[in-house]
Motif scaffolding. Structure first.
Motif, PDB file in Angstrom:
ATOM      1  N   ASP A   1       1.585   9.112  -6.171  1.00  0.00           N
ATOM      2  CA  ASP A   1       2.016  10.581  -5.686  1.00  0.00           C
ATOM      3  C   ASP A   1       3.179  10.945  -6.823  1.00  0.00           C
TER       4      ASP A   1
ATOM      5  N   GLU B   1       0.973  -1.374  -0.056  1.00  0.00           N
ATOM      6  CA  GLU B   1       0.063   0.016  -0.053  1.00  0.00           C
ATOM      7  C   GLU B   1       0.891   1.434   0.096  1.00  0.00           C
ATOM      8  N   LYS B   2       1.838   1.291   0.691  1.00  0.00           N
ATOM      9  CA  LYS B   2       2.541   2.562   0.977  1.00  0.00           C
ATOM     10  C   LYS B   2       3.470   2.598  -0.528  1.00  0.00           C
TER      11      LYS B   2
ATOM     12  N   ARG C   1       2.332   1.542  -3.427  1.00  0.00           N
ATOM     13  CA  ARG C   1       1.157   2.119  -4.489  1.00  0.00           C
ATOM     14  C   ARG C   1       0.975   3.627  -4.305  1.00  0.00           C
ATOM     15  N   LEU C   2       0.874   3.875  -2.898  1.00  0.00           N
ATOM     16  CA  LEU C   2       0.587   5.467  -2.908  1.00  0.00           C
ATOM     17  C   LEU C   2       1.801   6.383  -3.266  1.00  0.00           C
TER      18      LEU C   2
END
Length: 93
Positions: A67, A59-60, A62-63
């Motif tokens: 960005d 998830e990190k 992907r974020l």
């Protein structure tokens, strides 16, 4: 008579020893089952922790990627779509 008492005492000791051995084997089986189950539960818990850590890391990543893509779009003058906005799938309904 002494021989009879001796044989009786010896038989009593054999029966007591046999009963103790059977009880010991029973306890050993129960402890072994509990140990195997405890080990299985521990390994499963570690697996769940690992899966959660992997999900968090994914998830990190992907974020962070989102960005970077949004910032790159800004630099070239494109407007980034709103989060969760449908981007379409190539045909109309």
């Amino acid at each position: 008579m002494v021989l009879g008492a001796f044989v009786g005492k010896a038989a009593s000791l054999v029966v007591t020893g046999l009963a103790g051995a059977v009880a010991f084997e029973g306890v050993k089986k129960v402890v072994t089952r509990d140990a195997v189950r405890g080990t299985a539960v521990g390994v499963t818990a570690l697996g769940l922790r690992g899966a959660r850590a992997a999900e968090t890391g994914a998830e990190k990543a992907r974020l962070a990627t989102a960005d970077i893509v949004a910032e790159a779009r800004e630099r070239i003058g494109e407007q980034a779509p709103a989060p969760g906005a449908a981007t379409g799938h190539g045909h109309s309904h």
